[in-house]
Write a protein that holds these residues in place. Structure first.
Motif, PDB file in Angstrom:
ATOM      1  N   LEU A   1     -28.673 -11.393  -0.466  1.00 54.04           N
ATOM      2  CA  LEU A   1     -28.494 -11.040  -1.932  1.00 54.04           C
ATOM      3  C   LEU A   1     -29.930 -10.409  -2.099  1.00 54.04           C
ATOM      4  N   GLY A   2     -30.025  -9.192  -2.309  1.00 56.20           N
ATOM      5  CA  GLY A   2     -31.135  -9.022  -3.151  1.00 56.20           C
ATOM      6  C   GLY A   2     -31.967 -10.464  -2.442  1.00 56.20           C
ATOM      7  N   GLY A   3     -32.607 -10.245  -1.521  1.00 60.75           N
ATOM      8  CA  GLY A   3     -33.353 -11.646  -0.918  1.00 60.75           C
ATOM      9  C   GLY A   3     -33.502 -13.012  -1.470  1.00 60.75           C
ATOM     10  N   LEU A   4     -32.131 -13.764  -1.909  1.00 55.01           N
ATOM     11  CA  LEU A   4     -31.532 -14.715  -1.793  1.00 55.01           C
ATOM     12  C   LEU A   4     -30.431 -15.275  -1.223  1.00 55.01           C
ATOM     13  N   GLY A   5     -31.458 -15.733  -1.239  1.00 53.81           N
ATOM     14  CA  GLY A   5     -29.954 -17.067   0.464  1.00 53.81           C
ATOM     15  C   GLY A   5     -28.891 -17.891  -0.537  1.00 53.81           C
ATOM     16  N   LEU A   6     -27.746 -17.354  -0.186  1.00 56.42           N
ATOM     17  CA  LEU A   6     -26.738 -17.814  -1.022  1.00 56.42           C
ATOM     18  C   LEU A   6     -25.484 -18.719  -0.189  1.00 56.42           C
ATOM     19  N   ALA A   7     -25.143 -20.046  -1.300  1.00 52.68           N
ATOM     20  CA  ALA A   7     -24.420 -20.588  -0.403  1.00 52.68           C
ATOM     21  C   ALA A   7     -22.894 -20.082  -1.109  1.00 52.68           C
ATOM     22  N   LEU A   8     -21.968 -19.590  -0.426  1.00 55.72           N
ATOM     23  CA  LEU A   8     -20.608 -19.092  -0.851  1.00 55.72           C
ATOM     24  C   LEU A   8     -19.757 -20.913  -0.885  1.00 55.72           C
ATOM     25  N   LEU A   9     -19.524 -21.096  -1.243  1.00 55.70           N
ATOM     26  CA  LEU A   9     -18.311 -22.110  -1.464  1.00 55.70           C
ATOM     27  C   LEU A   9     -17.111 -21.437  -1.544  1.00 55.70           C
ATOM     28  N   ALA A  10     -16.156 -21.625   0.177  1.00 55.21           N
ATOM     29  CA  ALA A  10     -14.772 -20.841   0.196  1.00 55.21           C
ATOM     30  C   ALA A  10     -13.229 -21.769  -0.076  1.00 55.21           C
ATOM     31  N   GLY A  11     -13.251 -21.476  -1.533  1.00 58.05           N
ATOM     32  CA  GLY A  11     -12.512 -21.763  -2.409  1.00 58.05           C
ATOM     33  C   GLY A  11     -12.462 -23.110  -2.022  1.00 58.05           C
ATOM     34  N   ALA A  12     -11.262 -24.208  -2.240  1.00 55.20           N
ATOM     35  CA  ALA A  12     -11.301 -25.754  -2.465  1.00 55.20           C
ATOM     36  C   ALA A  12     -11.119 -26.167  -1.995  1.00 55.20           C
ATOM     37  N   SER A  13     -11.307 -25.628  -0.097  1.00 58.39           N
ATOM     38  CA  SER A  13     -11.196 -26.319   1.436  1.00 58.39           C
ATOM     39  C   SER A  13     -12.932 -26.694   1.500  1.00 58.39           C
ATOM     40  N   ALA A  14     -14.048 -25.764   0.460  1.00 60.60           N
ATOM     41  CA  ALA A  14     -14.605 -25.909   1.007  1.00 60.60           C
ATOM     42  C   ALA A  14     -15.843 -27.490   0.200  1.00 60.60           C
ATOM     43  N   LEU A  15     -14.928 -28.155  -1.310  1.00 60.63           N
ATOM     44  CA  LEU A  15     -15.345 -29.103  -1.436  1.00 60.63           C
ATOM     45  C   LEU A  15     -14.547 -30.507  -1.039  1.00 60.63           C
ATOM     46  N   HIS A  16     -16.154 -30.741  -1.559  1.00 65.00           N
ATOM     47  CA  HIS A  16     -15.635 -32.752  -0.496  1.00 65.00           C
ATOM     48  C   HIS A  16     -14.175 -33.158  -1.440  1.00 65.00           C
ATOM     49  N   ALA A  17     -13.024 -33.610  -0.984  1.00 64.91           N
ATOM     50  CA  ALA A  17     -11.749 -33.880  -1.122  1.00 64.91           C
ATOM     51  C   ALA A  17     -11.880 -35.019  -2.742  1.00 64.91           C
ATOM     52  N   GLN A  18     -13.428 -35.460  -3.031  1.00 65.81           N
ATOM     53  CA  GLN A  18     -13.466 -36.194  -3.621  1.00 65.81           C
ATOM     54  C   GLN A  18     -13.734 -35.374  -5.150  1.00 65.81           C
ATOM     55  N   VAL A  19     -14.060 -33.692  -5.150  1.00 71.58           N
ATOM     56  CA  VAL A  19     -13.981 -33.207  -6.398  1.00 71.58           C
ATOM     57  C   VAL A  19     -13.378 -32.634  -7.561  1.00 71.58           C
ATOM     58  N   ASP A  20     -13.360 -32.488  -8.639  1.00 75.87           N
ATOM     59  CA  ASP A  20     -12.165 -32.259  -9.405  1.00 75.87           C
ATOM     60  C   ASP A  20     -13.266 -31.643  -9.858  1.00 75.87           C
ATOM     61  N   VAL A  21     -12.611 -30.033  -9.299  1.00 74.81           N
ATOM     62  CA  VAL A  21     -13.556 -29.154 -10.217  1.00 74.81           C
ATOM     63  C   VAL A  21     -13.163 -28.838 -11.681  1.00 74.81           C
ATOM     64  N   LYS A  22     -12.276 -29.313 -12.591  1.00 71.58           N
ATOM     65  CA  LYS A  22     -11.923 -29.057 -13.651  1.00 71.58           C
ATOM     66  C   LYS A  22     -13.078 -30.021 -14.755  1.00 71.58           C
TER      67      LYS A  22
ATOM     68  N   ILE B   1     -22.444 -21.000  -9.728  1.00 73.42           N
ATOM     69  CA  ILE B   1     -22.254 -19.692  -9.730  1.00 73.42           C
ATOM     70  C   ILE B   1     -21.168 -19.016  -9.937  1.00 73.42           C
ATOM     71  N   GLY B   2     -19.913 -19.188 -10.236  1.00 76.37           N
ATOM     72  CA  GLY B   2     -18.465 -18.704  -9.414  1.00 76.37           C
ATOM     73  C   GLY B   2     -18.285 -19.621  -8.384  1.00 76.37           C
ATOM     74  N   PRO B   3     -18.322 -18.983  -7.012  1.00 79.82           N
ATOM     75  CA  PRO B   3     -18.126 -19.467  -6.151  1.00 79.82           C
ATOM     76  C   PRO B   3     -19.474 -19.940  -5.571  1.00 79.82           C
ATOM     77  N   TYR B   4     -20.608 -19.739  -6.224  1.00 82.31           N
ATOM     78  CA  TYR B   4     -21.773 -19.808  -5.032  1.00 82.31           C
ATOM     79  C   TYR B   4     -22.669 -21.478  -5.627  1.00 82.31           C
TER      80      TYR B   4
END
Length: 205
Positions: free
Chosen positions: A10-31, A178-181
């Motif tokens: 995106l505009g020369g930026l390399g961004l990692a997109l966290l693809a939904g809850a499954s993208a996170l480690h099992a122990q991550v509590d998003v809330k 930032i959001g899912p990024y």
């Protein structure tokens, strides 16, 4: 759990997109990441985009990016900014984080944060950090009293931040969610604005 990441440009930026809850480690509590009542916050508490910033006060890249992020948040007016003090570079980094978090008890986290980020270069000492906070007009006698009285709470918050960073697989500072990024690099104001715009565009779909 394997972390699935989709990489976009995106505009020369390399961004990692966290693809939904499954993208996170099992122990991550998003809330817990987004709604920790002890985590300092700036911007609009009801903003339509949330940015979580993992930072270290001895990180030169953090010092470059943090003011740019704050300029964006002020100019935009609808960004919720959450600070995650993650002191990983030195014992002085821990000292700086504790100073900033203790300043929050007198409503001065923002002033302490700006003063510490304003210290140029890396490898700044505990004395450097204490002097910077004092020069920012913070009541140092009260700060010391709050450090003593709230040491357990401050240490617990730093431990939560560390656990969240490790669960997310973060490898260093700065990191901005930032959001899912996930952006693990220093951006300027325009760079942050492009990511925010993409988050908002995705929300409208």
């Amino acid at each position: 759990m394997m972390r699935r990441r989709l990489f976009i440009r995106l505009g020369g930026l390399g961004l990692a997109l966290l693809a939904g809850a499954s993208a996170l480690h099992a122990q991550v509590d998003v809330k817990a990441i987004l709604d920790d009542p002890d985590a300092p916050m700036a911007g609009d508490p009801k903003g339509d985009v949330t940015i979580v910033a993992f930072l270290d006060y001895n990180c030169p890249f953090c010092k470059k990016a943090s003011p740019e992020l704050e300029k964006l948040a002020r100019g935009d007016g609808h960004i919720r900014l959450i600070y995650k003090d993650w002191p990983i570079l030195s014992q002085a980094s821990v000292h700086g984080a504790k100073l900033a978090l203790a300043a929050r008890y007198q409503g001065k986290y923002g002033a302490a944060h700006a003063a510490l980020m304003g210290l140029t270069g890396k490898g700044r000492t505990e004395d450097d950090m204490t002097a910077a906070v004092a020069a920012a007009g913070i009541d140092m006698a009260r700060l010391q009293a709050d450090l003593d009285a709230h040491d357990a709470e401050i240490s617990a918050l730093l431990q939560r931040n560390r656990a969240q960073a490790e669960a997310l697989g973060l490898e260093g500072t700065p990191v901005f969610l930032i959001g899912p990024y996930k952006i693990a690099q220093a951006l300027d104001r325009d760079g942050f604005a492009k990511v925010v715009a993409r988050v908002r565009a995705g929300a409208r779909r």
